[in-house]
Write a protein that holds these residues in place. Structure first.
Motif, PDB file in Angstrom:
ATOM      1  N   PHE A 191       0.864  -1.183   0.000  1.00  0.00           N
ATOM      2  CA  PHE A 191       0.000   0.000   0.000  1.00  0.00           C
ATOM      3  C   PHE A 191       0.898   1.231   0.000  1.00  0.00           C
ATOM      4  N   ALA A 192       0.843   2.014  -1.074  1.00  0.00           N
ATOM      5  CA  ALA A 192       1.687   3.212  -1.202  1.00  0.00           C
ATOM      6  C   ALA A 192       0.795   4.419  -1.452  1.00  0.00           C
ATOM      7  N   TYR A 193       1.118   5.523  -0.807  1.00  0.00           N
ATOM      8  CA  TYR A 193       0.214   6.668  -0.707  1.00  0.00           C
ATOM      9  C   TYR A 193       0.975   7.950  -1.022  1.00  0.00           C
ATOM     10  N   GLY A 194       0.340   8.830  -1.754  1.00  0.00           N
ATOM     11  CA  GLY A 194       0.870  10.169  -1.986  1.00  0.00           C
ATOM     12  C   GLY A 194      -0.193  11.184  -1.627  1.00  0.00           C
ATOM     13  N   THR A 195       0.206  12.292  -1.040  1.00  0.00           N
ATOM     14  CA  THR A 195      -0.783  13.242  -0.550  1.00  0.00           C
ATOM     15  C   THR A 195      -0.257  14.669  -0.626  1.00  0.00           C
ATOM     16  N   THR A 196      -1.176  15.608  -0.694  1.00  0.00           N
ATOM     17  CA  THR A 196      -0.837  17.030  -0.666  1.00  0.00           C
ATOM     18  C   THR A 196      -1.139  17.639   0.702  1.00  0.00           C
ATOM     19  N   VAL A 197      -1.320  16.794   1.723  1.00  0.00           N
ATOM     20  CA  VAL A 197      -1.702  17.289   3.052  1.00  0.00           C
ATOM     21  C   VAL A 197      -0.702  18.315   3.572  1.00  0.00           C
ATOM     22  N   VAL A 198       0.601  17.993   3.511  1.00  0.00           N
ATOM     23  CA  VAL A 198       1.613  18.911   4.044  1.00  0.00           C
ATOM     24  C   VAL A 198       1.601  20.221   3.272  1.00  0.00           C
ATOM     25  N   THR A 199       1.565  20.132   1.949  1.00  0.00           N
ATOM     26  CA  THR A 199       1.542  21.343   1.129  1.00  0.00           C
ATOM     27  C   THR A 199       0.320  22.202   1.453  1.00  0.00           C
ATOM     28  N   ASN A 200      -0.837  21.570   1.568  1.00  0.00           N
ATOM     29  CA  ASN A 200      -2.068  22.316   1.856  1.00  0.00           C
ATOM     30  C   ASN A 200      -2.021  22.979   3.223  1.00  0.00           C
ATOM     31  N   LEU A 201      -1.462  22.295   4.207  1.00  0.00           N
ATOM     32  CA  LEU A 201      -1.347  22.881   5.545  1.00  0.00           C
ATOM     33  C   LEU A 201      -0.505  24.147   5.513  1.00  0.00           C
ATOM     34  N   LEU A 202       0.554  24.142   4.696  1.00  0.00           N
ATOM     35  CA  LEU A 202       1.433  25.311   4.630  1.00  0.00           C
ATOM     36  C   LEU A 202       0.820  26.423   3.783  1.00  0.00           C
ATOM     37  N   ILE A 203       0.139  26.056   2.700  1.00  0.00           N
ATOM     38  CA  ILE A 203      -0.500  27.070   1.867  1.00  0.00           C
ATOM     39  C   ILE A 203      -1.582  27.805   2.653  1.00  0.00           C
ATOM     40  N   GLN A 204      -2.402  27.032   3.360  1.00  0.00           N
ATOM     41  CA  GLN A 204      -3.532  27.611   4.073  1.00  0.00           C
ATOM     42  C   GLN A 204      -3.180  28.060   5.487  1.00  0.00           C
ATOM     43  N   ARG A 205      -2.005  27.617   5.982  1.00  0.00           N
ATOM     44  CA  ARG A 205      -1.549  27.944   7.338  1.00  0.00           C
ATOM     45  C   ARG A 205      -2.645  27.639   8.361  1.00  0.00           C
ATOM     46  N   ASN A 206      -3.219  26.467   8.261  1.00  0.00           N
ATOM     47  CA  ASN A 206      -4.296  26.065   9.153  1.00  0.00           C
ATOM     48  C   ASN A 206      -3.963  24.778   9.888  1.00  0.00           C
ATOM     49  N   ALA A 207      -2.696  24.619  10.283  1.00  0.00           N
ATOM     50  CA  ALA A 207      -2.264  23.380  10.926  1.00  0.00           C
ATOM     51  C   ALA A 207      -2.789  23.232  12.351  1.00  0.00           C
ATOM     52  N   ASP A 208      -3.356  24.304  12.916  1.00  0.00           N
ATOM     53  CA  ASP A 208      -3.878  24.258  14.286  1.00  0.00           C
ATOM     54  C   ASP A 208      -2.802  23.764  15.253  1.00  0.00           C
ATOM     55  N   THR A 209      -1.589  24.290  15.071  1.00  0.00           N
ATOM     56  CA  THR A 209      -0.455  23.904  15.898  1.00  0.00           C
ATOM     57  C   THR A 209       0.039  25.130  16.673  1.00  0.00           C
ATOM     58  N   ARG A 210       0.059  25.023  17.983  1.00  0.00           N
ATOM     59  CA  ARG A 210       0.616  26.097  18.819  1.00  0.00           C
ATOM     60  C   ARG A 210       2.110  25.808  18.953  1.00  0.00           C
ATOM     61  N   ILE A 211       2.891  26.528  18.167  1.00  0.00           N
ATOM     62  CA  ILE A 211       4.302  26.205  18.001  1.00  0.00           C
ATOM     63  C   ILE A 211       5.189  27.265  18.651  1.00  0.00           C
ATOM     64  N   ALA A 212       6.287  26.806  19.239  1.00  0.00           N
ATOM     65  CA  ALA A 212       7.277  27.700  19.840  1.00  0.00           C
ATOM     66  C   ALA A 212       8.665  27.308  19.339  1.00  0.00           C
ATOM     67  N   MET A 213       9.596  28.257  19.406  1.00  0.00           N
ATOM     68  CA  MET A 213      10.968  28.004  18.974  1.00  0.00           C
ATOM     69  C   MET A 213      11.941  28.347  20.092  1.00  0.00           C
ATOM     70  N   ILE A 214      12.942  27.494  20.252  1.00  0.00           N
ATOM     71  CA  ILE A 214      14.045  27.767  21.182  1.00  0.00           C
ATOM     72  C   ILE A 214      15.321  27.825  20.353  1.00  0.00           C
ATOM     73  N   SER A 215      15.987  28.963  20.394  1.00  0.00           N
ATOM     74  CA  SER A 215      17.200  29.145  19.592  1.00  0.00           C
ATOM     75  C   SER A 215      18.345  29.594  20.479  1.00  0.00           C
ATOM     76  N   THR A 216      19.526  29.677  19.893  1.00  0.00           N
ATOM     77  CA  THR A 216      20.661  30.278  20.595  1.00  0.00           C
ATOM     78  C   THR A 216      20.340  31.743  20.894  1.00  0.00           C
ATOM     79  N   GLU A 217      20.660  32.193  22.076  1.00  0.00           N
ATOM     80  CA  GLU A 217      20.337  33.567  22.465  1.00  0.00           C
ATOM     81  C   GLU A 217      20.920  34.549  21.437  1.00  0.00           C
ATOM     82  N   GLY A 218      20.048  35.467  20.986  1.00  0.00           N
ATOM     83  CA  GLY A 218      20.446  36.442  19.989  1.00  0.00           C
ATOM     84  C   GLY A 218      20.132  36.042  18.553  1.00  0.00           C
TER      85      GLY A 218
END
Length: 550
Positions: A63-90
């Protein structure tokens, strides 16, 4: 009994291919995509195509699957994800500062860079520092990170991306940070930039990790839902998904690295093009995949598809190996309209599968490329989807006349021809971008037209580009689904080491390859691939001294 099923879920239709290996029979099917939950349309299609083949679900061996789910989530920016970033200070603004180059938009005075996926108030810095040679110049300030974790817990984040400077060469601080976050913030997805990409260029690596963190939760939920739905109908074969490098990966691996399956569906079309090129002996191909929402163009030269490690999606760079393609917003469901000045515009908005083109008689009130093709007699109103869907030509004529022809004081047929001419000009430009702009002559290639609408327009494109050879495969609307079955599991492991070649020992290079091969072997073992079925291929990316590209 054993069969293989390949599926490509697009914006309008979900395409299926079933290969019965015992009886050497081949079945194709299209069903409407279900945007609210793609799993519904997939399961509906699987059950129907198994009935067509008179096979039980237990017969599915692949069973092999191809999808546009990831692309659509980024195009529409509707991932419903509360996201945070931790980086090097500065360095928390790396993904907002981006690059100073405006090469692609140098003449667009109104251009603005894409807004980052993580807003500034959700980006945080901690004290730590690793040098470009991998030396830990400053250890991670664990007390500061622990205080930050308390705040992240209060913010109820569900996805965190950790991206430290030079972590590609030494990920020790990132891994320690992950352990601390996991101990304080429960039930949170954590993406490390060093797990996603071990290549240099801080902005691109951070961007790739951020995309991964943004789509990880919804894609994981989708793949778990689909796996459960398959098991519910007794399809128990290990499910695979097409990734952007032209290979397959397990659902489990994709859930951890969802950024790797961007352009999943279009990639399968390129792989199908490669397979048909191998079968026919044609080594130079331009693949033209026109579906319901977009057209994707790629190039196969001397029997090899073009690869890039500097792809992008929706303006954000992705620094992972992927097949090189160009996408334009011109599909069968693409909407034509008049702008404020009365000029005719085609795309990029699409009617999708719901409500779809006006001729679908599902409430669509805007003229689309499909409506124009139907109005001009280029489509059979009685035989769309092998007769499963009847088209209403009267509705197509009505919306074309109302929205375009009457305001422009022209006939409906002329309006439809104008829409198609503009749409094809977008596609021609995409072909030139993948060929002419790279010093290649499209006349030296065979154009392969596929997708639900590709064969309708392939000859028009070939005529404008002076291409003398056009290839239309059997069942072109299911060609990308066939591509799901044309390839095997593939993983790419890339590592940057900045050094002059003349001062580098081959033993050091081979030692790095040895470590990467061991890592790849562990991944293939997790995928269930036996040792005698594994192939490892080492490559070096080089650049001349003073250049900034490999």
């Amino acid at each position: 009994m054993a069969c293989r099923i390949g599926i490509d879920t697009g914006g309008t239709h979900t395409d299926l291919v079933l290969v019965d290996e015992d009886r050497n029979e081949f079945y194709t099917l299209k069903v409407p995509t279900t945007p609210r939950d793609n799993s519904v349309g997939v399961i509906d299609g699987v059950q129907k195509i198994l009935q067509m083949a008179d096979l039980p679900p237990s017969a599915v061996a692949r069973f092999a699957y191809g999808t546009t789910v990831v692309t659509n989530l980024l195009i529409q920016r509707n991932a419903d994800t509360r996201i945070a970033m931790i980086s090097t200070e500065g360095f928390r603004d790396v993904i907002e500062i981006q690059r100073g180059s405006r090469f692609e938009h140098v003449y667009d005075v109104a251009w603005k860079p894409q807004a980052p996926l993580v807003p500034r108030h959700m980006r945080f810095g901690v004290r730590e520092r690793t040098g470009s040679n991998g030396q830990r110049l400053q250890p991670l300030d664990e007390a500061q990170l622990e205080e930050l974790c308390v705040r992240l817990k209060e913010l109820a984040v569900d996805s965190i991306v950790i991206s430290f400077i030079n972590a590609y060469v030494n990920p020790e601080n990132e891994r320690r940070a992950k352990a601390i976050v996991e101990s304080i913030v429960p039930r949170v997805d954590i993406t490390l930039s060093s797990d996603v990409s071990r290549q240099f260029r801080e902005y691109e690596r951070t961007s790739t990790a951020t995309i991964n963190a943004y789509v990880r939760k919804p894609l994981g939920a989708h793949l778990r839902s689909l796996t459960g739905a398959l098991h519910a109908i007794d399809v128990v074969a290990t499910p695979y998904i097409m990734r952007a490098n032209g290979g397959l990966m397990t659902f489990e691996a994709a859930s951890s690295l969802p950024v790797a399956i961007t352009h999943s569906g279009p990639t399968a079309g390129i792989m199908a093009g490669l397979a048909i090129g191998e079968a026919t002996g044609i080594r130079n191909l331009i693949t033209f995949d026109m579906g319901g929402t977009s057209s994707d163009v790629s190039l196969i030269r001397d029997g090899k598809p073009l690869l890039t490690s500097k792809g992008s999606i929706e303006g954000w760079p992705v620094i992972l190996p992927m097949l090189d393609l160009v996408t334009v917003g011109a599909g069968g469901g693409t909407i034509a309209r008049l702008d404020g000045a009365g000029g005719l515009r085609v795309g990029p908005l699409s009617a999708g599968s719901v409500p779809g083109p006006a001729c679908y008689d599902q409430g669509g009130a805007e003229p689309t490329i499909t409506d124009c093709n139907l109005l001009l007699g280029r489509l059979n109103a009685e035989f769309l989807l092998a007769g499963a869907r009847k088209l209403n030509a009267g509705l197509s004529r009505s919306v074309v006349e109302e929205r375009i022809a009457t305001p422009l004081a022209i006939s409906a047929a002329d309006a439809a021809r104008g829409v198609i001419a503009i749409a094809e000009s977008h596609m021609v430009n995409a072909v030139k971008q993948i060929s002419v702009r790279r010093g290649l002559d499209p006349r030296d290639f065979t154009l392969v037209g596929f997708g639900g609408a590709g064969p309708l327009h392939a000859l028009g494109l070939a005529d404008q580009l002076d291409i003398n050879s056009v290839l239309i495969p059997a069942a072109p609307g299911n060609f990308s689904a066939m591509g799901q079955l044309a390839r095997d599991i593939r993983h790419d492991f890339a590592l940057t080491r900045v050094a002059a070649l003349e001062s580098t020992q081959m033993s050091d290079i081979n030692a790095e390859f040895g470590r990467m091969t061991a890592e790849a072997g562990l991944q293939l073992a997790a995928d269930g691939i036996d040792i005698d079925q594994r192939i490892f291929m080492p490559f070096l990316d080089l650049c001349y001294w003073g250049q900034n590209h490999e």
